[in-house]
Design an enzyme around this catalytic site. Structure first.
Site, PDB file in Angstrom:
ATOM      1  N   LYS A   8       1.294  -0.743  -0.350  1.00  0.00           N
ATOM      2  CA  LYS A   8       0.120  -0.295  -0.274  1.00  0.00           C
ATOM      3  C   LYS A   8       0.571   1.276  -0.138  1.00  0.00           C
ATOM      4  CE  LYS A   8      -4.373  -1.789   1.654  1.00  0.00           C
ATOM      5  NZ  LYS A   8      -5.408  -1.959   2.694  1.00  0.00           N
ATOM      6  N   LYS A  21     -11.699  -7.293  -4.206  1.00  0.00           N
ATOM      7  CA  LYS A  21     -12.758  -5.762  -4.099  1.00  0.00           C
ATOM      8  C   LYS A  21     -12.260  -5.224  -4.941  1.00  0.00           C
ATOM      9  CE  LYS A  21     -12.856  -4.820   0.914  1.00  0.00           C
ATOM     10  NZ  LYS A  21     -13.756  -4.858   2.036  1.00  0.00           N
ATOM     11  N   LYS A  39      -6.365 -14.116  -6.767  1.00  0.00           N
ATOM     12  CA  LYS A  39      -7.410 -13.992  -5.777  1.00  0.00           C
ATOM     13  C   LYS A  39      -7.961 -12.964  -5.900  1.00  0.00           C
ATOM     14  CE  LYS A  39      -5.536 -13.829  -2.052  1.00  0.00           C
ATOM     15  NZ  LYS A  39      -4.210 -14.576  -1.058  1.00  0.00           N
TER      16      LYS A  39
END
Ligand code: TRP
Length: 335
Positions: free
Chosen positions: A118, A202, A199
């Site tokens: 991040k 969202k 994976k």
């Protein structure tokens, strides 16, 4: 107000009110919660303090918080059995956060995978992003939880929590349980639809990779129909993660939703074409999501009820939290 029975162990989990939940979130954790309520004293939190670590993403926080509360109820969480609450309404989370900060190390936090991802390519990195896992530890340890329910991407944060718990126990004598994750193997790895080697997430920039819990029927059918499979001829609907990752992922989703083993599912689809298989799977997904959506909108349209439930939850949570803070204050010898 119903009180927790103290002989049951505490299970804690939380979802951040960012974006929409996916089928992967549902199958790996949310779907299991309604059953866990019978075996544990469950606390389901909306982690709104965590979500402001990325403030740009954070417009309409109130709306998103209410969405998660409605999802919790739609997935069968019963406010008479479990505590449902919003993180920012129990101030002890932040107090605990400060205490745990002082027993956590810069090195171990800067090595966290999620932090590294991040903060990559960012000119400025806010301290919340670095601190994020300690706030999560605070959530868990504040209630002396024995169990948590998390997806794979949060395993490393749980490991850190366990380390911090052991560290404080060593210094002060046993204060905390060292929490474990309750794992549901089957649903723990739902892969992306177009790229089944990664994976389902969202935050994926391509929405065609994920099924969202609020997706419309046509979109579910379209996304599944265009999901990546392979060109085996004749078609082979068998589970083989290495050479058939797409088909294996779809079989996995089918078997979880229809409560069948992979083997049983393979048998059902022995003579199916990929397209017919996908069609059948879409029906099964739609059936499950339709039920959730119906419930979701029922609760989402009752904002006052959602607020009432979360207020009640935060009173219950605060009581438990205050006891832990008292113990900690004593151990630290605050006057
Ligand atoms: N960080 C978690 C996530 O993004 C959410 C979360 C916050 C959480 N606090 C928690 C999960 C405590 C489990 C326990 O999924």
């Amino acid at each position: 107000m119903k009180k927790f029975k103290y002989k049951k162990k505490i299970l804690f989990s939380a979802v951040q009110p960012t974006g929409l939940l996916t089928l992967a979130n549902y199958l790996s954790v949310l779907k299991h919660w309604k059953f866990m309520q019978n075996n544990y004293n469950c606390m389901f939190c909306v982690a709104d303090l965590h979500s402001i670590t990325n403030f740009n993403n954070n417009y309409n926080l109130k709306k998103k918080t209410l969405d998660i509360l409605a999802f919790y109820l739609a997935c069968g969480i019963d406010p008479n059995k479990s505590i449902i609450f919003v993180q920012s309404s129990v101030k002890e989370h932040c107090y605990m956060n400060w205490i745990l900060n002082c027993f956590s190390y810069f090195g171990e936090l800067s090595r966290m995978t999620q932090f590294k991802n991040k903060s990559k390519n960012k000119k400025v990195i806010n301290m919340g992003l670095l601190n994020y896992p300690i706030l999560m530890s605070s959530d868990i340890l504040l209630y002396n939880s024995s169990y948590v329910s998390i997806g794979n991407d949060q395993f490393q944060h749980l490991e850190l929590t366990r380390k911090i718990a052991r560290r404080l126990n060593k210094i002060f004598g046993k204060i905390f349980n060292v929490p474990k994750n309750l794992i549901f193997k089957q649903g723990s790895k739902i892969m992306s639809l177009l790229d089944p080697k990664k994976k389902m997430s969202k935050s994926d920039s391509n929405i065609k990779n994920s099924i969202f819990l609020l997706d419309k029927k046509v979109d579910i059918f379209k996304k599944i129909q265009s999901s990546t499979t392979d060109s085996d001829n004749p078609p082979k609907i068998i589970y083989d993660k290495k050479s058939k990752p797409g088909i294996s992922n779809l079989l996995n989703i089918f078997s979880i939703l229809s409560d069948k083993t992979i083997l049983e599912s393979e048998k059902i689809f022995m003579n199916y074409t990929y397209s017919d298989f996908k069609n059948k799977l879409s029906h099964v997904i739609y059936k499950e999501l339709h039920e959730i959506q119906k419930n979701f909108f029922y609760f989402r349209n009752r904002e006052n009820y959602l607020i009432y439930i979360s207020n009640k939850g935060s009173i219950q949570a605060s009581k438990i939290a205050k006891k832990m803070i008292k113990i900690i204050n004593n151990k630290l010898s605050f006057l």
